[in-house]
Write a protein that holds these residues in place. Structure first.
Motif, PDB file in Angstrom:
ATOM      1  N   GLU A 201      34.259   8.568  16.270  1.00 40.51           N
ATOM      2  CA  GLU A 201      35.001   9.448  17.169  1.00 40.51           C
ATOM      3  C   GLU A 201      36.387   8.910  17.501  1.00 40.51           C
ATOM      4  N   VAL A 202      36.668   7.663  17.151  1.00 42.21           N
ATOM      5  CA  VAL A 202      37.947   7.036  17.486  1.00 42.21           C
ATOM      6  C   VAL A 202      39.005   7.461  16.472  1.00 42.21           C
ATOM      7  N   ILE A 203      40.153   7.905  16.962  1.00 40.97           N
ATOM      8  CA  ILE A 203      41.293   8.239  16.108  1.00 40.97           C
ATOM      9  C   ILE A 203      42.417   7.275  16.452  1.00 40.97           C
ATOM     10  N   VAL A 204      42.852   6.509  15.475  1.00 38.65           N
ATOM     11  CA  VAL A 204      43.923   5.532  15.697  1.00 38.65           C
ATOM     12  C   VAL A 204      45.262   6.259  15.632  1.00 38.65           C
ATOM     13  N   THR A 205      46.128   6.000  16.612  1.00 36.36           N
ATOM     14  CA  THR A 205      47.444   6.630  16.681  1.00 36.36           C
ATOM     15  C   THR A 205      48.523   5.548  16.754  1.00 36.36           C
ATOM     16  N   THR A 206      49.761   5.978  16.801  1.00 37.21           N
ATOM     17  CA  THR A 206      50.848   5.023  16.977  1.00 37.21           C
ATOM     18  C   THR A 206      51.144   4.782  18.452  1.00 37.21           C
ATOM     19  N   GLY A 207      50.308   5.284  19.340  1.00 37.58           N
ATOM     20  CA  GLY A 207      50.484   5.078  20.763  1.00 37.58           C
ATOM     21  C   GLY A 207      50.164   6.352  21.526  1.00 37.58           C
ATOM     22  N   ARG A 298      34.293  20.984  34.392  1.00 35.84           N
ATOM     23  CA  ARG A 298      33.065  21.655  33.930  1.00 35.84           C
ATOM     24  C   ARG A 298      33.179  23.171  34.034  1.00 35.84           C
ATOM     25  N   ALA A 299      34.104  23.629  34.862  1.00 36.67           N
ATOM     26  CA  ALA A 299      34.335  25.077  34.967  1.00 36.67           C
ATOM     27  C   ALA A 299      35.272  25.582  33.879  1.00 36.67           C
ATOM     28  N   GLY A 300      35.681  24.700  32.975  1.00 32.31           N
ATOM     29  CA  GLY A 300      36.502  25.128  31.837  1.00 32.31           C
ATOM     30  C   GLY A 300      37.807  24.401  31.665  1.00 32.31           C
ATOM     31  N   GLY A 301      38.165  23.483  32.566  1.00 35.80           N
ATOM     32  CA  GLY A 301      39.420  22.748  32.443  1.00 35.80           C
ATOM     33  C   GLY A 301      39.312  21.578  31.477  1.00 35.80           C
ATOM     34  N   LEU A 302      40.444  21.164  30.950  1.00 38.51           N
ATOM     35  CA  LEU A 302      40.509  20.036  30.034  1.00 38.51           C
ATOM     36  C   LEU A 302      41.364  18.933  30.661  1.00 38.51           C
ATOM     37  N   VAL A 303      40.859  17.699  30.631  1.00 37.40           N
ATOM     38  CA  VAL A 303      41.563  16.553  31.207  1.00 37.40           C
ATOM     39  C   VAL A 303      42.109  15.684  30.081  1.00 37.40           C
ATOM     40  N   LEU A 326      32.850  12.094  31.838  1.00 46.39           N
ATOM     41  CA  LEU A 326      33.063  13.466  31.358  1.00 46.39           C
ATOM     42  C   LEU A 326      33.420  13.464  29.876  1.00 46.39           C
ATOM     43  N   PRO A 327      32.585  12.949  29.008  1.00 47.76           N
ATOM     44  CA  PRO A 327      32.979  12.820  27.596  1.00 47.76           C
ATOM     45  C   PRO A 327      33.300  14.141  26.907  1.00 47.76           C
ATOM     46  N   ASP A 328      32.688  15.243  27.371  1.00 47.94           N
ATOM     47  CA  ASP A 328      32.923  16.535  26.704  1.00 47.94           C
ATOM     48  C   ASP A 328      34.120  17.291  27.265  1.00 47.94           C
ATOM     49  N   HIS A 329      34.784  16.712  28.264  1.00 48.78           N
ATOM     50  CA  HIS A 329      35.885  17.426  28.905  1.00 48.78           C
ATOM     51  C   HIS A 329      37.159  16.586  29.007  1.00 48.78           C
ATOM     52  N   VAL A 330      37.143  15.368  28.442  1.00 50.21           N
ATOM     53  CA  VAL A 330      38.277  14.457  28.596  1.00 50.21           C
ATOM     54  C   VAL A 330      38.784  14.005  27.232  1.00 50.21           C
ATOM     55  N   CYS A 331      40.087  14.152  27.046  1.00 47.67           N
ATOM     56  CA  CYS A 331      40.781  13.527  25.912  1.00 47.67           C
ATOM     57  C   CYS A 331      41.367  12.217  26.434  1.00 47.67           C
ATOM     58  N   ARG A 345      52.977  -0.418  17.729  1.00 52.09           N
ATOM     59  CA  ARG A 345      52.722   1.020  17.552  1.00 52.09           C
ATOM     60  C   ARG A 345      51.262   1.284  17.161  1.00 52.09           C
ATOM     61  N   ILE A 346      50.350   0.798  17.992  1.00 48.45           N
ATOM     62  CA  ILE A 346      48.920   1.038  17.760  1.00 48.45           C
ATOM     63  C   ILE A 346      48.283   1.503  19.060  1.00 48.45           C
ATOM     64  N   GLY A 347      47.620   2.637  18.999  1.00 49.57           N
ATOM     65  CA  GLY A 347      46.861   3.158  20.122  1.00 49.57           C
ATOM     66  C   GLY A 347      45.646   3.889  19.598  1.00 49.57           C
ATOM     67  N   TRP A 348      44.951   4.582  20.494  1.00 53.95           N
ATOM     68  CA  TRP A 348      43.748   5.313  20.073  1.00 53.95           C
ATOM     69  C   TRP A 348      43.572   6.549  20.938  1.00 53.95           C
ATOM     70  N   LEU A 349      42.815   7.467  20.402  1.00 51.41           N
ATOM     71  CA  LEU A 349      42.583   8.747  21.062  1.00 51.41           C
ATOM     72  C   LEU A 349      41.136   9.153  20.848  1.00 51.41           C
ATOM     73  N   LEU A 350      40.486   9.548  21.933  1.00 50.81           N
ATOM     74  CA  LEU A 350      39.137  10.116  21.869  1.00 50.81           C
ATOM     75  C   LEU A 350      39.241  11.564  22.341  1.00 50.81           C
ATOM     76  N   VAL A 351      38.656  12.473  21.581  1.00 54.79           N
ATOM     77  CA  VAL A 351      38.718  13.893  21.964  1.00 54.79           C
ATOM     78  C   VAL A 351      37.327  14.500  21.875  1.00 54.79           C
ATOM     79  N   PRO A 352      37.057  15.517  22.692  1.00 56.93           N
ATOM     80  CA  PRO A 352      35.771  16.215  22.586  1.00 56.93           C
ATOM     81  C   PRO A 352      35.584  16.796  21.190  1.00 56.93           C
TER      82      PRO A 352
END
Length: 494
Positions: A201-207, A298-303, A326-331, A345-352
């Motif tokens: 699930e981990v996506i490596v980014t440049t930051g 949980r009412a539909g918003g994305l964090v 909130l793994p299903d609602h947080v990037c 220039r190394i970072g990471w991103l987790l997305v639902p």
């Protein structure tokens, strides 16, 4: 009998030189040496052959051009007689003199003045301009202690990686990142941020900046083109989202963090926030606000969670990441820019899961993935324990510098209020009275000290203040810098 030139045999290399892109076919018949000498003179005159530059060996250039070696030797000899080149034995034939009147270089652009660097409404290039402005003491936020970069550990890890790297590892990789780093990041987040995540699930980014750009592209097809942001909140974040044509309405921040009731009233489908150490105020999103935010999500918003400065804490316990609850609602976005160096220039991103494929597609289209070797070296630092040792070293150093800045503010700016001292790499100070913080920042830079005005990070009216970084400065520089700020403030009020 055919007069056609014989075709080169299959597998041959066409005559012609990479050196200056010389084309011997352009030489007049019988005057090849003259032509070659003239081409070399022109290259010396226009700078393509600078003083100290070396000419190819005569045998090599002759083979490239498909001429006899004597043609090249004669051309070189004429250059020697002109005084442009000289033979240096094993060092070869070297350019030793250029024309007496080389072309004048373009006039450098006029350096911006402190007054022009701190407009009330900064442009998109403001951070580049401020970064390059000369200053004796740099107290701008977001700058880690670059002198503390663990060079020996990095070199040791790089050698370990190169010893075992297969030839195939130098090819194009997975756009999501090197598997070794994704495993290391998953383990790092589990033990330091309480986030249980599969390495897949981990996506490596440049930051974090690239993470925001990828999200902007991935969310737009779902109709999300508005992301509410904290106010005060990072100017850089707003600029980056706006660059991707994402609207950034403000939501107030108070002593408990983001006002979730205001967020709900805004109607924004998504929100970007820094809950562990809010930038720039330093407040922590408290338990009640977290529960409110969870209900909103949980009412539909994305964090969108920027885990800004989460590792750099001193006087408070660790704050759990929103992603953990909130793994299903947080990037979730993070990086090593403040822990090691922005230059990596190394970072990471987790997305639902519902957004992951779109983010990976955006990453693939952006750059086919980060450079692999630095990823593998960072993975080695993470798994060997070197990164945790570095964090412990930085915490001890940062807390001493934080204490020096708090004491200096109390001594030189007794009317100022300090915010966010329990964690991070910066303090925010609000200033009493009616004063333009951009003018204070400008006056400080005129005296050799660089700071950021708080108003840059506010979309709505807010008390004037300054955002002061301390991580990259010694205690003596911090003391001197705050003293200069006090003098600048006094001059604005006199």
């Amino acid at each position: 009998m055919s007069r056609a030139k014989p075709r080169p045999p299959e597998g041959s290399i066409t005559a012609g030189s990479d050196f200056l892109h010389l084309d011997i076919a352009a030489a007049p018949p019988g005057r090849r040496a003259d032509w070659l000498a003239d081409q070399l003179r022109r290259a010396v005159a226009d700078g393509r052959l600078p003083v100290g530059g070396r000419l190819p060996a005569t045998r090599v250039l002759a083979a490239d051009l498909g001429v006899s070696r004597g043609v090249v030797v004669e051309a070189y000899q004429r250059m020697v007689e002109d005084g442009h080149v000289a033979g240096r034995g094993r060092a070869g034939t070297v350019v030793v003199a250029a024309p007496a009147t080389p072309p004048a270089p373009p006039a450098p652009a006029a350096a911006p003045t402190p007054a022009t660097l701190f407009p009330p409404a900064p442009g998109t290039d403001i951070f580049d301009a401020v970064r390059t402005a000369p200053a004796r003491i740099d107290l701008t936020p977001g700058v880690p202690d670059l002198a503390a970069f663990p060079r020996a550990d990095w070199l040791r890890a790089e050698r370990a990686v190169l010893r075992h790297l297969a030839a195939s590892d130098f090819g194009y990789g997975d756009p999501r990142g090197a598997p070794a780093l994704r495993r290391a990041v998953a383990a790092w987040l589990a033990r330091s941020r309480g986030i249980a995540v599969d390495p897949a699930e981990v996506i490596v980014t440049t930051g974090v900046s690239q993470a925001l750009g990828l999200l902007a592209q991935a969310l737009r097809p779902d109709g999300i083109d508005t992301v509410a942001v904290e106010d005060p909140g990072s100017l850089g974040v707003r600029q980056h989202l706006n660059n991707w044509r994402v609207a950034t309405p403000p939501v107030a921040v108070d002593a408990a963090g983001l006002r979730v009731d205001e967020l709900a009233a805004s109607g924004a489908p998504a929100v970007m926030l820094t809950p562990a150490h809010q930038f720039p105020t330093g407040v922590v999103l408290d338990g009640d606000r977290r529960r409110q935010l969870a209900a909103w999500a949980r009412a539909g918003g994305l964090v969108v969670e920027d885990d800004y400065d989460a590792e750099h804490r001193y006087d408070r316990p660790p704050v759990p990441a929103l992603r953990a609850m909130l793994p299903d609602h947080v990037c979730y976005a993070g990086s090593v820019s403040k822990l090691l160096a922005p230059a990596l220039r190394i970072g990471w991103l987790l997305v639902p899961p519902r957004h992951r494929d779109a983010v990976v597609d955006a990453k693939r289209n952006a750059d086919l993935g980060n450079a692999v070797l630095p990823q593998l070296v960072l993975a080695e630092l993470m798994t060997s324990g070197a990164l945790e040792r570095q964090l412990r070293l930085l915490r001890r150093r940062h807390v001493r510098r934080r204490d020096a800045m708090v004491a200096a503010v109390a001594r030189h700016l007794p009317g100022a209020t300090v915010h966010g001292a329990a964690a991070g790499l910066h303090l925010t100070v609000t200033l009493p009275g009616a004063v333009a913080d951009t003018e204070v920042a400008s006056a400080a830079l005129e005296r050799g000290v660089k700071v950021q005005p708080l108003s840059w990070h506010c979309q709505r009216p807010h008390p004037p203040g300054l955002v002061l970084g301390y991580a990259a400065n010694t205690a003596s520089d911090i003391e001197a810098g705050v003293g200069v700020i006090a003098a600048a403030l006094a001059a604005r009020r006199s």
